[in-house]
Design a protein around this motif. Structure first.
Motif, PDB file in Angstrom:
ATOM      1  N   VAL A 129       0.872  -1.172   0.000  1.00 61.07           N
ATOM      2  CA  VAL A 129       0.000   0.000   0.000  1.00 61.07           C
ATOM      3  C   VAL A 129       0.911   1.224   0.000  1.00 61.07           C
ATOM      4  O   VAL A 129       1.335   1.713   1.050  1.00 61.07           O
ATOM      5  CB  VAL A 129      -0.942   0.009   1.222  1.00 61.07           C
ATOM      6  CG1 VAL A 129      -1.823   1.252   1.207  1.00 61.07           C
ATOM      7  CG2 VAL A 129      -1.799  -1.252   1.240  1.00 61.07           C
ATOM      8  N   ALA A 130       1.258   1.668  -1.196  1.00 61.03           N
ATOM      9  CA  ALA A 130       2.217   2.760  -1.364  1.00 61.03           C
ATOM     10  C   ALA A 130       1.464   4.070  -1.592  1.00 61.03           C
ATOM     11  O   ALA A 130       0.678   4.190  -2.535  1.00 61.03           O
ATOM     12  CB  ALA A 130       3.141   2.482  -2.546  1.00 61.03           C
ATOM     13  N   GLU A 131       1.701   5.030  -0.731  1.00 64.40           N
ATOM     14  CA  GLU A 131       1.042   6.330  -0.857  1.00 64.40           C
ATOM     15  C   GLU A 131       1.932   7.294  -1.636  1.00 64.40           C
ATOM     16  O   GLU A 131       3.157   7.291  -1.501  1.00 64.40           O
ATOM     17  CB  GLU A 131       0.737   6.906   0.523  1.00 64.40           C
ATOM     18  CG  GLU A 131      -0.288   6.099   1.296  1.00 64.40           C
ATOM     19  CD  GLU A 131      -0.654   6.752   2.608  1.00 64.40           C
ATOM     20  OE1 GLU A 131       0.171   7.551   3.136  1.00 64.40           O
ATOM     21  OE2 GLU A 131      -1.756   6.492   3.134  1.00 64.40           O
ATOM     22  N   VAL A 132       1.284   8.123  -2.453  1.00 67.20           N
ATOM     23  CA  VAL A 132       1.985   9.131  -3.246  1.00 67.20           C
ATOM     24  C   VAL A 132       1.342  10.484  -2.962  1.00 67.20           C
ATOM     25  O   VAL A 132       0.137  10.657  -3.144  1.00 67.20           O
ATOM     26  CB  VAL A 132       1.895   8.823  -4.757  1.00 67.20           C
ATOM     27  CG1 VAL A 132       2.640   9.889  -5.562  1.00 67.20           C
ATOM     28  CG2 VAL A 132       2.445   7.437  -5.059  1.00 67.20           C
ATOM     29  N   GLU A 133       2.146  11.431  -2.501  1.00 63.57           N
ATOM     30  CA  GLU A 133       1.628  12.775  -2.252  1.00 63.57           C
ATOM     31  C   GLU A 133       1.537  13.549  -3.560  1.00 63.57           C
ATOM     32  O   GLU A 133       2.449  13.497  -4.389  1.00 63.57           O
ATOM     33  CB  GLU A 133       2.523  13.518  -1.265  1.00 63.57           C
ATOM     34  CG  GLU A 133       2.474  12.959   0.143  1.00 63.57           C
ATOM     35  CD  GLU A 133       3.180  13.866   1.145  1.00 63.57           C
ATOM     36  OE1 GLU A 133       3.789  14.874   0.711  1.00 63.57           O
ATOM     37  OE2 GLU A 133       3.107  13.568   2.354  1.00 63.57           O
ATOM     38  N   CYS A 134       0.432  14.264  -3.730  1.00 55.70           N
ATOM     39  CA  CYS A 134       0.207  15.102  -4.919  1.00 55.70           C
ATOM     40  C   CYS A 134      -0.068  16.525  -4.450  1.00 55.70           C
ATOM     41  O   CYS A 134      -1.231  16.938  -4.334  1.00 55.70           O
ATOM     42  CB  CYS A 134      -0.955  14.568  -5.741  1.00 55.70           C
ATOM     43  SG  CYS A 134      -0.720  12.907  -6.402  1.00 55.70           S
ATOM     44  N   PRO A 135       0.985  17.294  -4.152  1.00 56.17           N
ATOM     45  CA  PRO A 135       0.797  18.658  -3.640  1.00 56.17           C
ATOM     46  C   PRO A 135       0.103  19.584  -4.632  1.00 56.17           C
ATOM     47  O   PRO A 135      -0.521  20.562  -4.225  1.00 56.17           O
ATOM     48  CB  PRO A 135       2.233  19.134  -3.367  1.00 56.17           C
ATOM     49  CG  PRO A 135       3.057  17.887  -3.312  1.00 56.17           C
ATOM     50  CD  PRO A 135       2.407  16.926  -4.240  1.00 56.17           C
ATOM     51  N   SER A 136       0.208  19.287  -5.919  1.00 51.85           N
ATOM     52  CA  SER A 136      -0.367  20.138  -6.956  1.00 51.85           C
ATOM     53  C   SER A 136      -1.188  19.291  -7.911  1.00 51.85           C
ATOM     54  O   SER A 136      -0.936  18.084  -8.080  1.00 51.85           O
ATOM     55  CB  SER A 136       0.757  20.839  -7.729  1.00 51.85           C
ATOM     56  OG  SER A 136       0.282  21.364  -8.955  1.00 51.85           O
TER      57      SER A 136
END
Length: 454
Positions: A129-136
């Motif tokens: 369960v790999a999370e990816v941050e998407c600030p934009s």
């Protein structure tokens, strides 16, 4: 009125240029994977002409209530030949297999944490369960292109929330600067998966709300706060409505399934747009009594990696099936209905779905099996007359030419890897929406559903 010094013209062009460069880089990386000559040669395959109507298709039809009282086309065919059926004894026996005990809850595809959109990369499930941050929103564009999010309504929900968070980040900007940046980012999101009308719908709805609120808001920081708050509420409403639509569609589909003469009803599902997530959140007993055949979903194996895991966690009896085995399964009479999702529905009912949906529709018609498309009305694109006009993006050639890091295609081999195909309306038994069941002819039925009288 005074603006912070770093939010003037130089700040605007710096942000604007960054978005353009990053978006262009993503687009170039995607387009580079497309062999245009091969695509043109294959256009007839992935946008087929209308086929003959399936056995038992109705000559007329309108919006049907969700109780499914109007009969569809003929139920699944009886087992066709002992020789064919004998090859599927093991799968037939799976009808009586014990239900997999419920495991962990289904992983949410995205959430907001500390003001940042965080998605779960489906490409790495179920092992991680790999999370990816998407600030934009530009970061979200990259992840949508990578197919890190599932199909259906999820990309539209995530895109709307991403734009709302961007508006909050720019709440102190001059309204003209904020509007220009949001418009660029909205366009990039829509173009990240051009086959998805549900993505376009989520973005356009959010931006319509922005236009309304921004015009009425004063040109102050308070006005920016007010605008950001309104967009956050709108994005949350889009999410709630989409989830509710999925739940209602799932309930309706169960009511449409034919009687199986005392044995468990068996369905075959394909693609990430079918209402499986709604089934797995709190599966009722009616769903636990089904047998669900899940296609593996090549080339990315989403059916094997995600759908099967969702069904297992909900305790719904299921069997994983190789994509190419579907024809033999139907020939043996082991499928009562096929249930798929839809990314875009043209005005005449032609439906864009995950690659491999069209061949299943042809097989269903040949074997007299009901073929249901499940999609919210947000998937309907009135501006597209038929499937021939529906856009389809190309996926990275490495999806089919590289396996576990090893190249399997000969150097110089042209690769055509469309994300979707088009199922003609003539092959569809019914389109199941959150507001009821639509039956042929789909043109009038869709028009009535989108513009109900009164």
């Amino acid at each position: 009125m005074t603006q912070p010094p770093d939010l003037g013209r130089r700040g605007f062009f710096r942000t604007f240029a960054k978005d353009v460069v990053q978006t262009a880089g993503t687009a170039i990386g995607t387009v580079a994977a497309v062999n245009r000559a091969s695509l043109q040669a294959a256009s007839g395959i992935f946008n087929p002409p209308s086929a003959a109507a399936p056995p038992g298709a109705e000559a007329g039809g309108n919006v049907e209530e969700a109780d499914g009282t109007t009969a569809g086309n003929s139920p699944g065919a009886e087992a066709a030949g002992a020789a064919d059926g004998s090859a599927w004894i093991a799968l037939g026996a799976a009808r009586a297999a014990p239900i997999t005990p419920p495991g962990s809850a289904r992983v949410r595809p995205f959430q907001v944490r500390d003001g940042v959109l965080v998605i779960v990369d489906e490409n790495r499930l179920p092992d991680e369960v790999a999370e990816v941050e998407c600030p934009s929103p530009v970061d979200l564009v990259r992840e949508i292109v990578r197919m890190a999010l599932p199909g259906g309504s999820v990309p539209g929900q995530a895109a709307a929330m991403s734009l709302a968070l961007a508006a909050a980040e720019m709440r102190t900007y001059h309204s003209g600067i904020r509007t220009a940046i949001l418009q660029v980012r909205a366009a990039a999101l829509v173009n990240s998966r051009v086959s998805s009308q549900q993505l376009r719908w989520g973005v356009e709805r959010l931006m319509r709300r922005y236009d309304t609120v921004a015009r009425a808001a004063p040109e102050t920081e308070e006005g920016g706060e007010r605008t950001a708050h309104a967009l956050r509420l709108e994005a949350e409403a889009i999410g709630v409505e989409s989830v509710e639509a999925g739940r209602r569609i799932a309930e309706t589909v169960v009511g449409l399934l034919p009687d199986a003469n005392g044995r468990p009803v068996s369905i075959l599902t394909h693609g990430s747009g079918a209402p499986i997530p709604a089934w797995t959140d709190d599966a009722p007993q009616a769903l636990r009594e089904l047998l669900v055949y899940v296609t593996e979903g090549r080339p990315t194996l989403r059916g094997a990696r995600v759908t099967a895991a969702d069904l297992a966690s909900a305790g719904i009896n299921h069997v994983l099936l190789a994509d190419v085995a579907a024809g033999s399964l139907l020939s043996a009479g082991l499928v009562d209905a096929i249930v798929v999702g839809g990314e875009r529905i043209a005005a005449n009912g032609d439906t864009t779905g995950d690659l491999g949906t069209y061949p299943l529709a042809v097989l269903a018609a040949h074997h007299g099996v009901r073929f249901y498309v499940c999609a919210p009305l947000a998937a309907v694109d009135r501006d597209v007359a038929d499937g021939a006009a529906s856009p389809i993006e190309q996926r990275d050639a490495a999806d089919v030419s590289v396996v576990r890091g090893s190249r399997i295609a000969s150097p110089g081999t042209a690769v055509v890897n469309p994300a979707c195909d088009i199922t003609p309306a003539s092959l569809i038994t019914a389109i199941v929406t959150e507001n009821g069941v639509l039956r042929p002819p789909f043109g009038p039925a869709l028009a009535a559903a989108l513009d109900p009288p009164g």
